[in-house]
Design a protein around this motif. Structure first.
Motif, PDB file in Angstrom:
ATOM      1  N   ALA A 111       0.271  -1.134   0.199  1.00  0.00           N
ATOM      2  CA  ALA A 111      -0.036   0.124   0.128  1.00  0.00           C
ATOM      3  C   ALA A 111       0.281   0.775   0.078  1.00  0.00           C
ATOM      4  CB  ALA A 111      -0.945   0.023   1.174  1.00  0.00           C
ATOM      5  N   VAL A 112       1.919   1.232   0.863  1.00  0.00           N
ATOM      6  CA  VAL A 112       2.559   2.332   0.957  1.00  0.00           C
ATOM      7  C   VAL A 112       3.712   2.590  -0.572  1.00  0.00           C
ATOM      8  CG1 VAL A 112       5.181   3.635   2.210  1.00  0.00           C
ATOM      9  CG2 VAL A 112       3.575   2.105   3.397  1.00  0.00           C
ATOM     10  N   THR A 113       4.288   1.606  -1.409  1.00  0.00           N
ATOM     11  CA  THR A 113       4.890   1.529  -2.458  1.00  0.00           C
ATOM     12  C   THR A 113       4.269   2.767  -3.659  1.00  0.00           C
ATOM     13  OG1 THR A 113       5.968  -0.355  -1.962  1.00  0.00           O
ATOM     14  CG2 THR A 113       6.284   0.156  -3.559  1.00  0.00           C
ATOM     15  N   ALA A 114       2.498   1.695  -3.466  1.00  0.00           N
ATOM     16  CA  ALA A 114       1.715   2.119  -4.618  1.00  0.00           C
ATOM     17  C   ALA A 114       1.529   3.602  -4.142  1.00  0.00           C
ATOM     18  CB  ALA A 114       0.353   1.204  -4.817  1.00  0.00           C
TER      19      ALA A 114
ATOM     20  N   ALA B  23      11.510  10.238   7.072  1.00  0.00           N
ATOM     21  CA  ALA B  23      10.353  11.669   6.700  1.00  0.00           C
ATOM     22  C   ALA B  23       8.426  10.948   5.616  1.00  0.00           C
ATOM     23  CB  ALA B  23      11.028  12.995   6.341  1.00  0.00           C
ATOM     24  N   MET B  24       9.263   9.705   5.298  1.00  0.00           N
ATOM     25  CA  MET B  24       8.199   9.799   3.809  1.00  0.00           C
ATOM     26  C   MET B  24       7.657   7.927   4.057  1.00  0.00           C
ATOM     27  SD  MET B  24       8.025  10.403   0.404  1.00  0.00           S
ATOM     28  CE  MET B  24       7.411  12.525   0.604  1.00  0.00           C
ATOM     29  N   ALA B  25       9.451   7.601   3.255  1.00  0.00           N
ATOM     30  CA  ALA B  25       9.059   5.791   3.553  1.00  0.00           C
ATOM     31  C   ALA B  25       8.462   5.269   4.756  1.00  0.00           C
ATOM     32  CB  ALA B  25      10.000   5.320   2.739  1.00  0.00           C
ATOM     33  N   ALA B  26       9.479   5.686   5.202  1.00  0.00           N
ATOM     34  CA  ALA B  26       9.755   5.063   6.826  1.00  0.00           C
ATOM     35  C   ALA B  26       8.016   5.501   7.896  1.00  0.00           C
ATOM     36  CB  ALA B  26      10.446   5.296   7.975  1.00  0.00           C
ATOM     37  N   THR B  27       8.244   6.295   7.988  1.00  0.00           N
ATOM     38  CA  THR B  27       7.151   7.007   8.518  1.00  0.00           C
ATOM     39  C   THR B  27       5.711   6.813   8.112  1.00  0.00           C
ATOM     40  OG1 THR B  27       7.941   9.054   8.296  1.00  0.00           O
ATOM     41  CG2 THR B  27       5.465   8.975   9.115  1.00  0.00           C
ATOM     42  N   GLN B  28       5.352   6.266   7.092  1.00  0.00           N
ATOM     43  CA  GLN B  28       4.214   5.408   6.038  1.00  0.00           C
ATOM     44  C   GLN B  28       3.685   4.397   6.651  1.00  0.00           C
ATOM     45  OE1 GLN B  28       1.537   7.595   5.552  1.00  0.00           O
ATOM     46  NE2 GLN B  28       3.144   9.248   5.791  1.00  0.00           N
ATOM     47  N   LEU B  29       5.337   3.661   6.166  1.00  0.00           N
ATOM     48  CA  LEU B  29       5.207   2.273   6.602  1.00  0.00           C
ATOM     49  C   LEU B  29       5.178   1.542   7.684  1.00  0.00           C
ATOM     50  CD1 LEU B  29       5.633  -0.275   5.258  1.00  0.00           C
ATOM     51  CD2 LEU B  29       8.589  -0.329   5.933  1.00  0.00           C
TER      52      LEU B  29
END
Length: 331
Positions: A31-34, A72-78
Motif C-alpha cells: 500500500a505504501v509503495t503504490a 520522513a516519507m517511506a519509514a513514517t508511512q510504513l
C-alpha cells in the motif's frame, strides 16, 4: 496556516483509504509503495517545471532529499500503515502525532529554544486531548506491536517537520516532495524485491463509504490526495510557519482522520473523542500565542537591547545569522 490545514486534511484521509485496502489483503508495504509511486508520477511534471533546469539544486540538496525520502516519507508511512493493521485509524494517528513533542524537544536540545509556559500549557492540553481521543478510560484494548509501530511513526513525523522547515535550500516544495518520493519508491521497491518487506496487492473490490468500489479508487485517492497534495502543501506551509507551529497545527489531522474514518469506513467517534479534539485545538492556540508574544531574538554576537532608547532587535526572520523562526539552520 491554510497550506498546513489543507495538508492536515489531505493526510487525514490516508488512514481510511489505506484501511480499505488492508482489509482485503493488501500488505502495508504494498500500500505504501503504490501510494508513494503514484504520487511521484503525479508530481514529476510539475516538479520539473518548478525546477526550471536548475539541476545544481538537486546536487546541493541530495542528502536532504534522501533523508526526507527514507525517514520522513517511506519509514513514517510504513510504520503508520503497520500500526493501522492492529489499531484503529484514530489511535494509530494519535500515536504518530506524539512526534510534536519530539519536535519541541529537538528545538530545545539542538537550538536552545526552551519551551515557555504557554508552550508547556499547550503540550499538556494536547496530551490530555490525545488521552481522551484514545479513550483510555473506556477499556480500549491496545495492541503492543501496533503501539510500537505508531511510536516509530512519531519519530518519522518529527523528522518530517524538522526537515520541511528548512526554507533557504533554494529547493521548491514540489521538487523536494517529488524527489523524496522517487527515493522512497526506490527504497520500498528494493525492500520488496529482496523479500525484506511483504508485497501483497490482491486486485479485488474494496468497501468504501458503504459501497463496493474498484481497488484503484482508494489507491488513486491515496496517491493524489493523501500523498501528492498532502506533502506539497505540507512542505510549503511548514517553511512559512516553522517546525514547532506546523507540528502542533498538524494535530488537526487527528480530527480530520476521525471524520473521514467515520464517513468512509464507519468508525464512529465517541463524544469523549470529540472533547479530546477540542483540547488539542486549545493546545495549538496556546503554543501559537507563545510564538506571537515571544520577544525577538537579537542578532548573532549582539546583546539584547536594554533601556527605552535602544534600537529594537532585528527579528529572526531578517537576521543574517542564517536561522529560521523555529531555529533551524538555513543552508
Amino acid at each position: 496556516m491554510w497550506l498546513a490545514l489543507v495538508s492536515a486534511a489531505a493526510f487525514g484521509t490516508s488512514g481510511a483509504f489505506a484501511k480499505s485496502l488492508l482489509e482485503v489483503g493488501w500488505s502495508p508495504g504494498a500500500a505504501v509503495t503504490a501510494r508513494v509511486a503514484g504520487a511521484a508520477v503525479v508530481l514529476l511534471g510539475p516538479a520539473l517545471l518548478a525546477l526550471r533546469g536548475r539541476w545544481h539544486l538537486l546536487r546541493r540538496n541530495a542528502g536532504l532529499i534522501v533523508a526526507y525520502g527514507l525517514i520522513a516519507m517511506a519509514a513514517t508511512q510504513l510504520f503508520y500503515f503497520n500500526a493501522v493493521t492492529t489499531l484503529s485509524v484514530g489511535v494509530a494517528l494519535l500515536l504518530e502525532y506524539l512526534g510534536f513533542l519530539l519536535v519541541v524537544l529537538w528545538l530545545w536540545v539542538r537550538h536552545g529554544q526552551r519551551p515557555q509556559r504557554f508552550t508547556l500549557l499547550g503540550i499538556g492540553l494536547a496530551l490530555a486531548g490525545l488521552v481522551l481521543v484514545l479513550d483510555v478510560a473506556g477499556g480500549l484494548r491496545i495492541d503492543l506491536g501496533g503501539v510500537l509501530w505508531g511510536l516509530g511513526a512519531a519519530v518519522g513525523l518529527a523528522t518530517y517537520f524538522v526537515l520541511s522547515a528548512r526554507p533557504a535550500t533554494g529547493l521548491p516544495p514540489l521538487v523536494m516532495a517529488a524527489g523524496a518520493m522517487v527515493v522512497a519508491t526506490a527504497a520500498l521497491g528494493l525492500a520488496g524485491l529482496v523479500r525484506v518487506m511483504p508485497m501483497r496487492a490482491p486486485a479485488v473490490p474494496v468497501e468504501l463509504a458503504g459501497t463496493q468500489v474498484h481497488w484503484l479508487v482508494p489507491l488513486a485517492a491515496l496517491s493524489l490526495i493523501a500523498t501528492a497534495l498532502a506533502y506539497a502543501t505540507g512542505i510549503a506551509g511548514t517553511r512559512r510557519l516553522g517546525s514547532k507551529i506546523a507540528s502542533f497545527l498538524g494535530l488537526t489531522e487527528v480530527m480530520f482522520a476521525v471524520l473521514f474514518s467515520w464517513l468512509l469506513i464507519g468508525e464512529l467517534p465517541l463524544p469523549v473523542q470529540l472533547l479530546g479534539g477540542v483540547l488539542i485545538v486549545a493546545g495549538l492556540v496556546a503554543v501559537r500565542y507563545d510564538e506571537l508574544t515571544a520577544p525577538p531574538m537579537p542578532l548573532a554576537g549582539q546583546a539584547a537591547p536594554a533601556g527605552p532608547t535602544a534600537q529594537p532587535a532585528v527579528p529572526t526572520e531578517a537576521a543574517p545569522s542564517g536561522r529560521t523562526p523555529d531555529g533551524s539552520e538555513r543552508a
